[in-house]
Design a protein around this motif. Sequence first.
Motif, PDB file in Angstrom:
ATOM      1  N   THR A 174       0.816  -1.360  -0.321  1.00  0.00           N
ATOM      2  CA  THR A 174      -0.562   0.382  -0.113  1.00  0.00           C
ATOM      3  C   THR A 174       0.787   0.992  -0.095  1.00  0.00           C
ATOM      4  OG1 THR A 174       0.025  -0.075   2.149  1.00  0.00           O
ATOM      5  CG2 THR A 174      -1.951  -0.992   1.669  1.00  0.00           C
ATOM      6  N   ARG A 175       2.217   1.619   0.096  1.00  0.00           N
ATOM      7  CA  ARG A 175       2.846   2.025   0.154  1.00  0.00           C
ATOM      8  C   ARG A 175       3.045   2.866  -1.070  1.00  0.00           C
ATOM      9  NH1 ARG A 175       9.555   1.361   2.157  1.00  0.00           N
ATOM     10  NH2 ARG A 175       7.978  -1.290   1.240  1.00  0.00           N
ATOM     11  N   PHE A 176       2.602   2.338  -1.950  1.00  0.00           N
ATOM     12  CA  PHE A 176       2.722   1.962  -3.958  1.00  0.00           C
ATOM     13  C   PHE A 176       1.380   2.568  -3.749  1.00  0.00           C
ATOM     14  CE2 PHE A 176       6.063  -0.964  -3.148  1.00  0.00           C
ATOM     15  CZ  PHE A 176       7.218   0.206  -2.893  1.00  0.00           C
ATOM     16  N   PHE A 177       0.939   3.845  -4.889  1.00  0.00           N
ATOM     17  CA  PHE A 177      -0.241   4.391  -5.297  1.00  0.00           C
ATOM     18  C   PHE A 177      -1.035   3.440  -5.899  1.00  0.00           C
ATOM     19  CE2 PHE A 177      -2.922   6.842  -7.736  1.00  0.00           C
ATOM     20  CZ  PHE A 177      -3.380   7.553  -7.164  1.00  0.00           C
ATOM     21  N   VAL A 178      -0.004   2.767  -6.761  1.00  0.00           N
ATOM     22  CA  VAL A 178      -0.654   2.365  -7.606  1.00  0.00           C
ATOM     23  C   VAL A 178      -1.104   0.566  -7.759  1.00  0.00           C
ATOM     24  CG1 VAL A 178      -0.429   1.016 -10.405  1.00  0.00           C
ATOM     25  CG2 VAL A 178       0.400   3.388  -8.966  1.00  0.00           C
ATOM     26  N   PRO A 183      -7.408  -3.616  -4.255  1.00  0.00           N
ATOM     27  CA  PRO A 183      -9.292  -4.066  -4.741  1.00  0.00           C
ATOM     28  C   PRO A 183      -9.683  -5.552  -4.996  1.00  0.00           C
ATOM     29  CG  PRO A 183      -8.485  -0.991  -5.039  1.00  0.00           C
ATOM     30  CD  PRO A 183      -6.825  -2.508  -4.161  1.00  0.00           C
ATOM     31  N   PHE A 184      -8.291  -5.498  -6.348  1.00  0.00           N
ATOM     32  CA  PHE A 184      -8.554  -6.378  -6.975  1.00  0.00           C
ATOM     33  C   PHE A 184      -8.312  -8.033  -6.445  1.00  0.00           C
ATOM     34  CE2 PHE A 184      -7.345 -10.284  -9.322  1.00  0.00           C
ATOM     35  CZ  PHE A 184      -7.950 -10.411 -10.099  1.00  0.00           C
ATOM     36  N   LEU A 185      -7.213  -7.911  -5.320  1.00  0.00           N
ATOM     37  CA  LEU A 185      -7.057  -9.083  -4.325  1.00  0.00           C
ATOM     38  C   LEU A 185      -8.397  -9.754  -3.855  1.00  0.00           C
ATOM     39  CD1 LEU A 185      -2.752  -9.162  -4.304  1.00  0.00           C
ATOM     40  CD2 LEU A 185      -4.731 -10.602  -5.713  1.00  0.00           C
ATOM     41  N   THR A 220     -12.662   0.001  -4.157  1.00  0.00           N
ATOM     42  CA  THR A 220     -13.491  -1.082  -4.374  1.00  0.00           C
ATOM     43  C   THR A 220     -14.399  -1.492  -4.575  1.00  0.00           C
ATOM     44  OG1 THR A 220     -11.407  -1.733  -2.394  1.00  0.00           O
ATOM     45  CG2 THR A 220     -12.821  -3.275  -2.669  1.00  0.00           C
ATOM     46  N   VAL A 221     -14.818  -0.563  -4.098  1.00  0.00           N
ATOM     47  CA  VAL A 221     -17.008  -0.293  -4.562  1.00  0.00           C
ATOM     48  C   VAL A 221     -17.000  -0.332  -6.189  1.00  0.00           C
ATOM     49  CG1 VAL A 221     -17.097   2.002  -4.613  1.00  0.00           C
ATOM     50  CG2 VAL A 221     -18.574   0.186  -3.548  1.00  0.00           C
ATOM     51  N   SER A 222     -15.808   0.642  -6.776  1.00  0.00           N
ATOM     52  CA  SER A 222     -16.178   0.773  -8.033  1.00  0.00           C
ATOM     53  C   SER A 222     -15.290  -1.327  -8.565  1.00  0.00           C
ATOM     54  CB  SER A 222     -14.834   1.493  -8.623  1.00  0.00           C
ATOM     55  OG  SER A 222     -15.491   2.536  -7.987  1.00  0.00           O
ATOM     56  N   MET A 223     -14.507  -1.235  -8.297  1.00  0.00           N
ATOM     57  CA  MET A 223     -13.801  -2.815  -8.768  1.00  0.00           C
ATOM     58  C   MET A 223     -15.253  -3.803  -8.943  1.00  0.00           C
ATOM     59  SD  MET A 223     -11.938  -4.373 -10.398  1.00  0.00           S
ATOM     60  CE  MET A 223     -11.048  -3.871 -10.135  1.00  0.00           C
ATOM     61  N   VAL A 224     -16.032  -3.515  -7.829  1.00  0.00           N
ATOM     62  CA  VAL A 224     -16.624  -5.162  -7.699  1.00  0.00           C
ATOM     63  C   VAL A 224     -18.012  -5.582  -8.781  1.00  0.00           C
ATOM     64  CG1 VAL A 224     -17.045  -4.905  -5.347  1.00  0.00           C
ATOM     65  CG2 VAL A 224     -18.949  -4.147  -6.937  1.00  0.00           C
ATOM     66  N   HIS A 225     -17.934  -4.891 -10.550  1.00  0.00           N
ATOM     67  CA  HIS A 225     -18.871  -4.593 -11.033  1.00  0.00           C
ATOM     68  C   HIS A 225     -17.584  -4.894 -12.218  1.00  0.00           C
ATOM     69  CE1 HIS A 225     -21.855  -3.371  -9.065  1.00  0.00           C
ATOM     70  NE2 HIS A 225     -21.203  -2.165  -8.328  1.00  0.00           N
ATOM     71  N   PRO A 226     -16.487  -4.151 -12.414  1.00  0.00           N
ATOM     72  CA  PRO A 226     -15.364  -4.572 -13.196  1.00  0.00           C
ATOM     73  C   PRO A 226     -15.869  -6.536 -13.121  1.00  0.00           C
ATOM     74  CG  PRO A 226     -15.062  -2.546 -12.870  1.00  0.00           C
ATOM     75  CD  PRO A 226     -15.842  -3.239 -12.042  1.00  0.00           C
ATOM     76  N   PHE A 245      -9.563  -1.019 -13.700  1.00  0.00           N
ATOM     77  CA  PHE A 245      -8.331  -1.097 -13.152  1.00  0.00           C
ATOM     78  C   PHE A 245      -8.624   0.421 -13.458  1.00  0.00           C
ATOM     79  CE2 PHE A 245      -7.375  -5.703 -13.269  1.00  0.00           C
ATOM     80  CZ  PHE A 245      -6.955  -5.893 -12.078  1.00  0.00           C
ATOM     81  N   ILE A 246      -8.182   1.249 -15.157  1.00  0.00           N
ATOM     82  CA  ILE A 246      -8.086   3.261 -14.885  1.00  0.00           C
ATOM     83  C   ILE A 246      -9.144   3.204 -13.617  1.00  0.00           C
ATOM     84  CG2 ILE A 246      -8.387   4.474 -16.847  1.00  0.00           C
ATOM     85  CD1 ILE A 246      -7.564   1.997 -18.593  1.00  0.00           C
ATOM     86  N   ILE A 247     -10.332   2.705 -13.923  1.00  0.00           N
ATOM     87  CA  ILE A 247     -11.399   3.096 -13.325  1.00  0.00           C
ATOM     88  C   ILE A 247     -11.238   4.174 -11.729  1.00  0.00           C
ATOM     89  CG2 ILE A 247     -14.090   4.504 -12.295  1.00  0.00           C
ATOM     90  CD1 ILE A 247     -13.271   4.936 -15.119  1.00  0.00           C
ATOM     91  N   ILE A 248     -10.595   2.014 -10.680  1.00  0.00           N
ATOM     92  CA  ILE A 248     -10.512   2.299  -9.475  1.00  0.00           C
ATOM     93  C   ILE A 248      -8.635   3.312  -9.225  1.00  0.00           C
ATOM     94  CG2 ILE A 248     -11.802   0.168  -9.707  1.00  0.00           C
ATOM     95  CD1 ILE A 248      -9.512  -1.166  -9.137  1.00  0.00           C
ATOM     96  N   LEU A 249      -8.420   3.193 -10.657  1.00  0.00           N
ATOM     97  CA  LEU A 249      -6.800   4.123  -9.677  1.00  0.00           C
ATOM     98  C   LEU A 249      -6.900   5.339 -10.003  1.00  0.00           C
ATOM     99  CD1 LEU A 249      -3.731   4.262  -9.783  1.00  0.00           C
ATOM    100  CD2 LEU A 249      -3.752   4.359 -12.219  1.00  0.00           C
TER     101      LEU A 249
END
Length: 178
Positions: A60-64, A71-73, A102-108, A149-153
């Motif tokens: 989590t130190r790394f922004f990306v 969130p994906f994991l 994370t809430v934005s990853m549950v659909h893609p 991935f682009i959107i959640i970033l």
Amino acid sequence: MDFLVMLSAGFIGMFQAGANTFVGLATGIVPLLISLILTVNALIKLINEERVFRFMQKCTRFFVLRYTLIPFLAVFFLTNPMCYTFGRFLKEEHKASYYDSTVSMVHPILGLFPHANSAELFVYLGVAQGFAQVGNQSELAIRYLLAGFIIILIRGFVTEKINYFLSKRNDAKQTVSA
């Protein structure tokens, strides 16, 4: 008189529907969530909580990584709604952004990994069915995940900046009023 009987039946029917929903939750999702919570906590204890925290803190130190991989994991392994508990590994100032990502990853994630948010699968399948007439559903699933991935970033970044700005403004107000 018939109107009063119908009104009374409708009134009690509303509570019966609520009771049926409650029983469905109590016998469905609640035991599932409790089992997931117990399993994840047991796994963390077996691995050693300090090791898990150190690993997650490094990631989590790394922004990306903080707003894509984590969130994906979380969604992949814990599914919705348990995935939000991964936020406990983040610093306080990153928790709101993590939640937003994370809430934005549950659909893609659904196109490739339908177990992650099965309650929303019908929405994706509706889109995929329409897409199947003009293209490949696998291609749609991959594009959907990459776009996710682009959107959640972006959402993680924007929410982090908004949170930082509001936190500084709140600190300034507290300093002035003190």
